[in-house]
Design an enzyme around this catalytic site. Sequence first.
Site, PDB file in Angstrom:
ATOM      1  CD  GLU A   1       0.513  -0.426   3.124  1.00 28.19           C
ATOM      2  OE1 GLU A   1       1.568  -0.550   3.159  1.00 28.19           O
ATOM      3  OE2 GLU A   1       0.202  -1.625   3.379  1.00 28.19           O
TER       4      GLU A   1
ATOM      5  CG  HIS B   1       3.186  -0.647  10.502  1.00 25.08           C
ATOM      6  ND1 HIS B   1       3.006  -1.650  11.142  1.00 25.08           N
ATOM      7  CD2 HIS B   1       2.052  -0.031  10.375  1.00 25.08           C
ATOM      8  CE1 HIS B   1       1.523  -1.542  11.479  1.00 25.08           C
ATOM      9  NE2 HIS B   1       1.254  -0.448  11.064  1.00 25.08           N
TER      10      HIS B   1
ATOM     11  CG  ASP C   1      -1.245   2.785  15.232  1.00 28.42           C
ATOM     12  OD1 ASP C   1      -1.088   3.884  14.956  1.00 28.42           O
ATOM     13  OD2 ASP C   1      -1.709   1.722  14.742  1.00 28.42           O
TER      14      ASP C   1
ATOM     15  CG  HIS D   1      -2.902  -0.707  12.080  1.00 26.35           C
ATOM     16  ND1 HIS D   1      -3.118   0.591  12.190  1.00 26.35           N
ATOM     17  CD2 HIS D   1      -3.576  -1.508  11.182  1.00 26.35           C
ATOM     18  CE1 HIS D   1      -4.242   0.809  11.187  1.00 26.35           C
ATOM     19  NE2 HIS D   1      -4.428  -0.386  10.697  1.00 26.35           N
TER      20      HIS D   1
ATOM     21  CG  ASP E   1      -4.659   3.738  14.116  1.00 26.86           C
ATOM     22  OD1 ASP E   1      -4.509   3.746  15.326  1.00 26.86           O
ATOM     23  OD2 ASP E   1      -3.813   3.321  13.226  1.00 26.86           O
TER      24      ASP E   1
ATOM     25  CE1 TYR F   1      -3.053   7.279   9.025  1.00 30.06           C
ATOM     26  CE2 TYR F   1      -4.124   5.210  10.322  1.00 30.06           C
ATOM     27  CZ  TYR F   1      -2.930   5.811   9.521  1.00 30.06           C
ATOM     28  OH  TYR F   1      -1.608   5.454   9.952  1.00 30.06           O
TER      29      TYR F   1
END
Length: 344
Positions: free
Chosen positions: A118, A160, A196, A198, A285, A324
């Site tokens: 992505e 990440h 976060d 994720h 998020d 986001y």
Amino acid sequence: MKTVHTEKHRLRASKTELNGGQLVPPFECPERVEHILAELAARRHGEIVAPDAFGLAPVRRIHDGAYLDFLSTCWEEWQAAGYAGEAIATTWPSRRMPLSRPPREIDGRIGYYCLAAETSISGGTWEAAQAAADVALTGQALVAGGARAAFALCRPPGHHAAQDMFGGYCFLNNAAIAAQAFRDQGAARVAVLDVDFHHGNGTQAIFYDRPDVLFLSLHGDPDEAFPYFLGAADETGTGAGEGFNVNYPLAPGTAYPAWAEALENALARIRAYGAEAVVVSLGLDTFKEDPISFFKLESADFTDYGRRIARLGLPTLFVLEGGYAVAEVGINTVNVLTGFEEEA
Ligand code: OKP
Ligand code: ZN
């Protein structure tokens, strides 16, 4: 607390994200920072300071040299190869392809250093990533110098990014670089608490075999959510690092009571560990209206968990990761910081 910020984040302005089979405008966009700055100003939240330049030495403590060379030249090489769009990986050294070395051709080399397609690389990405690392290191220096807390307004995010991999909108692992700086300046034990939505796969990978940095992450269950291939509860560390990695995978629809219970478990582990400083990978998020996530936190919950983190009583560096729901990301960020300050 002070906020560290530079306009250089705007250099990270790719035009494309591969999402659902389409190239769309990236979720991780410069406007995120504008909303946070506006809310910091509206609520008169502390001074904004510019970062110092630390160079690549503290970045090299975390990332491989060949990976940094790749990041610094990727866009130029991609253009020189004649490709029309932004640089996107399409081929990886995956299962049963054990010839794992970076190929010469940039279309192959980008796959070697990438974990997810992505994230496009374009002009300015490398400069912005370096500036974000400087923002984190400046915040770290403020806290190491005696401030109870600081907020590193990092963009692009970092959690990440592993030693030699980018993806998930991340290039340099700002939180890991800051945690390592605390260690290199004499802190015996540092905790990285990743809130976060994720899983912080990069941070986990970087510290997985080490007992001197405790990594804890609350995140969407990887069976259901990016990054899919790391973040399970049975990943507890390896070798000398066994027992110093703690994952809290949480189900779709998780709301604040269950999330806060996991947070309290994580905070108890940080206390028991005897951390001398804590780096918070602060992603917003987890908010109920986030467009790419599935937790159900309300804006007031962010204030509450800021208070809980303050009750650790530790020097604390907040490092921005994701978030986001652009209109609310400012409110939720400043809620965490003000909750922390009310309790600190
Ligand atoms: C970065 B951070 C929607 C799926 C996107 C990548 C998510 C990266 C999140 N296009 N997958 O942790 O907030
Ligand atoms: Zn995230």
